[in-house]
Scaffold this motif. Structure first.
Motif, PDB file in Angstrom:
ATOM      1  N   VAL A 105      33.246 -37.825   6.901  1.00  0.00           N
ATOM      2  CA  VAL A 105      34.107 -38.942   6.641  1.00  0.00           C
ATOM      3  C   VAL A 105      35.222 -38.766   5.696  1.00  0.00           C
ATOM      4  CG1 VAL A 105      34.621 -41.200   6.345  1.00  0.00           C
ATOM      5  CG2 VAL A 105      32.817 -40.620   7.973  1.00  0.00           C
ATOM      6  N   GLY A 106      36.409 -38.549   5.833  1.00  0.00           N
ATOM      7  CA  GLY A 106      37.371 -38.441   4.841  1.00  0.00           C
ATOM      8  C   GLY A 106      38.102 -39.633   4.357  1.00  0.00           C
ATOM      9  N   ARG A 125      40.596 -45.428   0.985  1.00  0.00           N
ATOM     10  CA  ARG A 125      41.297 -46.087   2.137  1.00  0.00           C
ATOM     11  C   ARG A 125      41.635 -44.919   3.396  1.00  0.00           C
ATOM     12  NH1 ARG A 125      47.147 -47.769  -0.389  1.00  0.00           N
ATOM     13  NH2 ARG A 125      47.412 -46.084  -1.678  1.00  0.00           N
ATOM     14  N   ASN A 126      42.134 -45.554   4.455  1.00  0.00           N
ATOM     15  CA  ASN A 126      42.255 -44.750   5.391  1.00  0.00           C
ATOM     16  C   ASN A 126      41.071 -43.864   5.889  1.00  0.00           C
ATOM     17  OD1 ASN A 126      44.073 -42.220   6.773  1.00  0.00           O
ATOM     18  ND2 ASN A 126      44.987 -44.367   6.766  1.00  0.00           N
ATOM     19  N   PHE A 127      39.863 -44.234   6.193  1.00  0.00           N
ATOM     20  CA  PHE A 127      38.821 -43.299   6.300  1.00  0.00           C
ATOM     21  C   PHE A 127      38.954 -42.957   7.807  1.00  0.00           C
ATOM     22  CE2 PHE A 127      37.185 -46.289   3.238  1.00  0.00           C
ATOM     23  CZ  PHE A 127      36.212 -45.495   2.319  1.00  0.00           C
ATOM     24  N   ALA A 128      38.546 -41.520   7.810  1.00  0.00           N
ATOM     25  CA  ALA A 128      38.577 -40.849   9.206  1.00  0.00           C
ATOM     26  C   ALA A 128      37.280 -40.075   9.677  1.00  0.00           C
ATOM     27  CB  ALA A 128      39.877 -40.074   9.030  1.00  0.00           C
ATOM     28  N   ARG A 164      40.422 -35.215  13.784  1.00  0.00           N
ATOM     29  CA  ARG A 164      40.420 -36.275  13.121  1.00  0.00           C
ATOM     30  C   ARG A 164      40.540 -37.575  13.756  1.00  0.00           C
ATOM     31  NH1 ARG A 164      44.184 -35.638   8.413  1.00  0.00           N
ATOM     32  NH2 ARG A 164      42.247 -34.571   7.677  1.00  0.00           N
ATOM     33  N   PHE A 165      39.637 -38.616  13.712  1.00  0.00           N
ATOM     34  CA  PHE A 165      39.725 -40.018  14.418  1.00  0.00           C
ATOM     35  C   PHE A 165      39.779 -40.786  13.050  1.00  0.00           C
ATOM     36  CE2 PHE A 165      38.038 -43.823  16.165  1.00  0.00           C
ATOM     37  CZ  PHE A 165      38.798 -43.889  17.253  1.00  0.00           C
ATOM     38  N   VAL A 166      40.850 -41.941  12.981  1.00  0.00           N
ATOM     39  CA  VAL A 166      40.862 -42.518  11.947  1.00  0.00           C
ATOM     40  C   VAL A 166      40.252 -43.776  12.207  1.00  0.00           C
ATOM     41  CG1 VAL A 166      42.456 -44.389  10.435  1.00  0.00           C
ATOM     42  CG2 VAL A 166      43.233 -41.853  11.235  1.00  0.00           C
ATOM     43  N   GLY A 190      28.793 -35.480   4.913  1.00  0.00           N
ATOM     44  CA  GLY A 190      29.157 -36.672   3.782  1.00  0.00           C
ATOM     45  C   GLY A 190      30.688 -37.229   3.912  1.00  0.00           C
ATOM     46  N   GLU A 191      30.753 -38.111   2.625  1.00  0.00           N
ATOM     47  CA  GLU A 191      32.248 -38.557   2.543  1.00  0.00           C
ATOM     48  C   GLU A 191      32.731 -37.823   1.373  1.00  0.00           C
ATOM     49  OE1 GLU A 191      32.236 -42.767   2.152  1.00  0.00           O
ATOM     50  OE2 GLU A 191      31.324 -43.130   4.094  1.00  0.00           O
ATOM     51  N   TYR A 192      34.230 -37.611   1.534  1.00  0.00           N
ATOM     52  CA  TYR A 192      34.806 -36.724   0.650  1.00  0.00           C
ATOM     53  C   TYR A 192      36.176 -37.266   0.767  1.00  0.00           C
ATOM     54  CZ  TYR A 192      35.474 -34.703   5.334  1.00  0.00           C
ATOM     55  OH  TYR A 192      35.703 -34.676   6.784  1.00  0.00           O
TER      56      TYR A 192
END
Length: 204
Positions: A105-106, A125-128, A164-166, A190-192
Motif C-alpha cells: 500500500v503506497g 494521504r491518497n492510499f493506493a 494501482r487501485f486507490v 508493507g506501506e511505503y
C-alpha cells in the motif's frame, strides 16, 4: 475480500449526508416560516445558506438512489486464494499469485512536509493498493492497462511496473492487507511512500 468505490460502506456516508442536510434544511425553512429573521439582510443570508443546504440534500439524495444501481459498474479489486482480481463494469480479470512479485500500500506525502513541521502537509494521504508484476509490460497488452503505473519501486528487488487501485476508506486498506497476508504473506511489502508527481494528491 474485495474493495469497491461503490461498496455499501460508502453508501452509509451518503445516507448520513441525507440525514444531516435534511435536518439542517428543515431548520432553515422553519426559521423563515417562524419569522426568526428580523431584517432583510438576515433573510438574504439565511436564504443563501438554506439554498446551499438544499443543494447538498438533493446531491446526497440523488447519490443514495443511484449508488445501489451503479455499484456493480464501478472499478474494484478483490483478493482470494487464486490471486488479485480487478473489476471494471461487470468484467473481472485475475492476476494469479505466481505472476505477482509483491503487494503493498503506497501513500503520498506533500514535499513541503519537512518544512511544515507537523502540519497537515505532513500527513499520509491518497492510499493506493499496489500489485507489482513479474511479467514486464503485462498491463499494456490487456484490460489491466487502466490501472497500470510505472515509477521507482519501494524495494530495489521489485519491478517498476505495477497495478494501482486507490483505496477510499481506511477499512478497505486494512482488510486488503489482511487478505494478502492470509493468502500470500511472503508477497506483502508493507506501506511505503509513493513518488510525488506534478499532480500531487490528484495523481493516480
Amino acid at each position: 475480500m474485495w474493495s469497491r468505490y461503490g461498496d455499501k460502506r460508502h453508501l452509509v456516508f451518503v445516507l448520513a449526508g441525507v440525514l444531516v442536510f435534511g435536518g439542517l434544511t428543515a431548520l432553515g425553512i422553519n426559521a423563515f416560516v417562524s419569522g426568526d429573521f428580523d431584517s432583510g439582510t438576515e433573510q438574504v443570508i439565511g436564504g443563501i445558506i438554506t439554498g446551499f443546504l438544499t443543494l447538498g440534500l438533493v446531491f446526497c439524495g440523488y447519490a443514495a438512489v443511484t449508488f445501489p444501481a451503479r455499484r456493480h459498474r464501478l472499478p474494484g479489486v478483490a483478493v482470494d486464494a487464486a490471486g488479485v482480481w480487478w473489476y471494471r463494469e461487470r468484467a473481472a480479470t485475475l492476476v494469479p499469485w505466481p505472476d505477482i512479485a509483491g503487494v503493498g500500500v503506497g501513500y503520498l506525502r506533500a514535499p513541503a512536509a519537512a518544512v511544515a513541521g507537523g502540519s497537515s502537509l505532513g500527513r499520509r494521504r491518497n492510499f493506493a493498493f499496489e500489485v507489482f508484476l513479474r511479467v514486464p509490460g503485462l498491463p499494456a497488452r490487456s484490460v489491466l492497462r487502466t490501472w497500470a503505473a510505472t515509477e521507482p519501486p519501494p524495494v530495489p528487488s521489485l519491478p517498476a511496473d505495477r497495478l494501482r487501485f486507490v483505496v477510499i476508506t481506511g477499512g478497505d486498506r486494512h482488510d486488503l492487507q489482511a487478505a494478502v497476508q492470509r493468502h500470500a504473506p511472503r508477497l506483502w511489502v508493507g506501506e511505503y511512500e509513493r513518488e510525488w508527481t506534478r499532480l500531487g494528491a490528484f495523481g493516480k
